[in-house]
Design an enzyme around this catalytic site. Structure first.
Site, short mmCIF file in Angstrom:
data_model
loop_
_atom_site.label_atom_id
_atom_site.label_comp_id
_atom_site.label_asym_id
_atom_site.label_seq_id
_atom_site.Cartn_x
_atom_site.Cartn_y
_atom_site.Cartn_z
N ASP A 176 37.34 39.96 32.63
CA ASP A 176 37.61 38.55 32.87
C ASP A 176 36.69 37.99 33.94
OD1 ASP A 176 39.12 36.53 31.90
OD2 ASP A 176 41.02 37.25 32.70
N CYS A 206 43.68 34.44 35.22
CA CYS A 206 43.14 33.17 35.71
C CYS A 206 43.95 32.52 36.84
CB CYS A 206 42.89 32.19 34.57
SG CYS A 206 43.96 32.34 33.16
N HIS A 228 36.44 29.97 31.41
CA HIS A 228 36.97 31.33 31.26
C HIS A 228 36.03 32.07 30.32
CE1 HIS A 228 41.25 29.91 32.25
NE2 HIS A 228 40.59 28.78 32.01
N HIS A 264 35.86 33.88 35.79
CA HIS A 264 36.11 32.44 35.80
C HIS A 264 35.05 31.76 36.64
CE1 HIS A 264 39.99 34.27 34.72
NE2 HIS A 264 40.01 33.26 33.87
N ARG A 288 51.50 42.11 28.16
CA ARG A 288 52.26 41.22 27.28
C ARG A 288 53.14 42.09 26.39
NH1 ARG A 288 47.16 37.47 25.56
NH2 ARG A 288 46.49 37.05 27.70
N GLN A 316 41.06 43.15 30.68
CA GLN A 316 40.10 42.12 30.27
C GLN A 316 38.89 42.16 31.19
OE1 GLN A 316 42.81 38.71 30.56
NE2 GLN A 316 42.62 38.44 28.37
N LYS A 351 37.70 26.58 22.85
CA LYS A 351 36.93 27.78 23.17
C LYS A 351 35.90 28.08 22.09
CE LYS A 351 40.74 30.60 21.38
NZ LYS A 351 41.45 31.88 21.43
#
Length: 651
Positions: A386, A337, A518, A388, A366, A384, A472
């Site tokens: 992902d 993000c 997100h 946005h 991570r 991900q 979320k």
């Protein structure tokens, strides 16, 4: 008299000091027999604990998660009682309920406990359970609690007592066993009918590897023997479906110590499967107005300081990457993000430009602890799906609903039909964990619930499960074995736009702050593939299978005809392979079945003469012979994701 409000809204009057069990008895004896505990004003109590004032009460049975938790907590105490009888002098750490069952951490001194000892402990637990010993709760002073465990010589309980306040300490007693515990517990041990101790492991006291390693015994119990039998059968089925086992057998992915723990290597077949998933979602995203972007695998440390990720993920991130310039520091990106915020900021935006929808299959990193790594479900590098969405405040609800539609479309296409939407909220008692203003949090939480309601989703609300920057909607999906997985998430964020100073020019010619949504329908590709493998047992939907067909010539004489078949099917975008090995056809069929290839096309003298193929379907057997044209029609009717399905979800 006091008033008790039940879950259906009805109010009943009882004498002060009534218990949950008494309330159950006043409704029906059958209910009373099944009550394990009671939720009083939101807190789970013993069903035998007196209620002294007006309260809302929910009676908990085996059908409630909190009822199961009470049952398994009591089972941990029963295990401890059995251990104390069998091994006098044993010392106890903690014994909590867990998602499936319970464990107890114990110190047996020099004695080593192994799997072979478990049947004897199970037998003793069953023997003690039949005594129907009541679980008796006692308030006790801190001094008396310390004195008791000093005399017993249990330093672990003494250490736990240190952090407790006087006036808030309780003991629980059943039979000859006494434990430091805040409860709650079931009425008596006789309720525990079926017992299975699963395994023995090591566990450092209080999770500190510098402290002594204790012995951890895991177990599970049920009110009926039949339920234990079903659970153990389910475990056996889960072993067969384990994505680590099937991933190896189907040649999908591997791991290498030289590459590094928790960093999966995708093999050709797994890469094909992964790319099909990506292309499926990419096509749906483009249709829904998303624009693809690509961002680096690293970023300046300052980028993540600005976003707040460094503060929240710093300890779980890989250490900063140094460069020849000593003033530079980079991190492997823990999230996509912040990069997308900078793409939004790359040029001025008008209210007419919004929403801006940026999508990326971005790999993030991570540093998970080695003991927490598990196949593809817990890794250190994962991709991900992902995206946005940067939108105006008046567009938030509409955009959120559209994302819900996209997530449901993904679930439908992949056979995940049993799911619950979880509204994940911040913990009002621990606001320091989160960033942003109260009014923005409240607005975001309200908008998520409204969007879920508009789509008719069954929702549960979970306090404390929000991301640090916003609430979320998480989708909890049940697989074919009834296990629940968190797949797909949508988050409303008023905070990152503030931190990155994101703006757009409104119709009033003034600068305004966009809202950020997100979303990741898969969550992470690695975890999603793991869950999908276990859900379908490696029998992927036809459109997704890496190998959709295996062409099996009966002998070398039919290799050329097999090649013609294979080539023609390839032109129709049907993937697979030819098995030209010098093996009998029975062996070729068995091997294709083991590889879970959906269709086997057998070619021999009759098929070549009639210009046909003999078809076998994995798991179903012989479908007879048909022309190639008819097979292609049959194949596409089974594999296609129809336009009607997509339209149903506005995709």
């Amino acid at each position: 008299m006091i008033k008790i409000t039940l879950p259906d809204g009805s109010v009943r009057e009882y004498e002060k000091g009534v218990t949950g069990y008494d309330v159950a008895m006043s409704i029906s004896e059958g209910l009373a027999r099944n009550v394990l505990s009671a939720k009083v004003n939101g807190e789970v109590w013993d069903a035998s604990r007196p209620i002294e004032e007006d309260a809302t009460v929910q009676l908990l049975t085996w059908n409630d998660d909190e009822g199961k938790s009470t049952f398994w907590h009591s089972s941990a105490h029963l295990l401890a009682e059995a251990l104390e009888e069998l091994y006098p002098g044993v010392k106890f750490g903690i014994g909590p309920p867990i998602a499936n069952g319970f464990y107890y951490d114990i110190d047996l001194g020099d004695r080593v406990l192994g799997e072979d000892d478990l049947p004897e402990i199970e037998k003793k637990m069953s023997e003690l359970a039949k005594n129907k010993s009541q679980f008796i709760r006692k308030d006790i002073s801190k001094d008396d609690a310390i004195q008791y465990f000093k005399e017993k010589g249990d330093e672990y309980k003494l250490e736990l007592i240190e952090g407790l306040e006087d006036g808030k300490i309780t003991f629980y007693e059943q039979g000859n066993f006494v434990d430091l515990c805040r409860g709650p517990h079931v009425p008596h041990t006789g309720i525990i009918k079926a017992i299975k101790l699963m395994n023995v492991a090591g566990a450092y006291w209080r999770g500190d590897e510098k402290r002594k390693q204790l012995t951890r015994i895991y177990g599970i119990t049920f009110p009926k023997q039949k339920e234990l039998k079903e659970y153990l059968e389910l475990l056996e089925e889960a072993k067969k479906r384990d994505h680590r086992k099937l991933g190896k057998e189907l040649e999908l992915f591997t791991f290498s110590e030289k590459v590094g723990m928790g960093l999966p290597l995708w093999l050709p077949k797994g890469t094909l499967l992964r790319e099909r998933l990506e292309n499926f979602l990419r096509k749906a995203q483009i249709k829904a107005g998303y624009e693809p972007v690509v961002t680096p695998h690293i970023g300046s440390k300052q980028l993540y300081v600005t976003s707040g990720h460094y503060e929240k993920y710093g300890e779980d991130s890989f250490q900063p990457i140094k460069t020849p310039n000593e003033n530079e520091e980079f991190l492997l990106k823990p999230m996509n993000c912040p990069h997308h915020c900078e793409i939004y900021n790359s040029k001025p935006r008008s209210y007419k430009d919004l929403p801006v929808r940026l999508a990326e299959f971005g790999t993030v990193y991570r540093y998970e602890q080695s003991g927490e790594l598990h196949g593809l479900t817990r890794v250190r590098g994962f991709t991900q799906d992902d995206a946005h969405i940067f939108c105006r405040p008046d567009q938030v609800k509409e955009e959120f609903v559209k994302v819900i539609d996209l997530v449901l479309y993904v679930f439908k296409a992949l056979g995940f039909n049993d799911y619950t939407a979880q509204v994940s909220l911040r913990d009002p008692e621990n606001k320091a964990k989160y960033i942003g203003k109260d009014e923005l949090w409240e607005k975001a939480e309200r908008e998520i619930q409204e969007a879920a309601d508009e789509r008719g989703l069954t929702t549960i609300r979970e306090t404390g499960e929000a991301a640090f920057y916003g609430p979320k909607l998480d989708f909890m999906v049940k697989d074919a074995l009834g296990r629940s997985w968190q797949l797909g998430t949508i988050q409303v964020d008023y905070n990152l736009p503030e931190r990155f100073d994101l703006e757009y020019t409104g119709s009033d010619n003034q600068k305004h702050r966009p809202v950020m949504i997100h979303r990741a329908p898969f969550g992470s590709l690695e975890r999603f593939v793991a869950v999908l493998i276990e859900h379908c047992g490696g029998n992927f939907p036809l459109w997704l299978a890496p190998d959709q067909i295996a062409v099996l010539p009966i002998s070398e004489k039919y290799h050329q005809y097999a090649e013609e078949i294979y080539t023609k099917l390839g032109e129709k975008d049907i993937r697979g392979y030819i098995d030209n090995r010098d093996e009998k056809i029975g062996r070729k069929i068995r091997d294709a079945e083991v590889k879970k290839v959906p269709f086997m096309l057998i070619v021999g003298d009759k098929e070549q003469e009639d210009n046909q193929v003999a078809i076998r379907r994995h798991g179903k057997g012989d479908l007879g012979s048909m022309s190639l044209y008819d097979f292609v029609k049959h194949f596409h009717s089974e594999s296609s994701l129809t336009e009607e399905e997509g339209a149903k979800f506005n995709v």
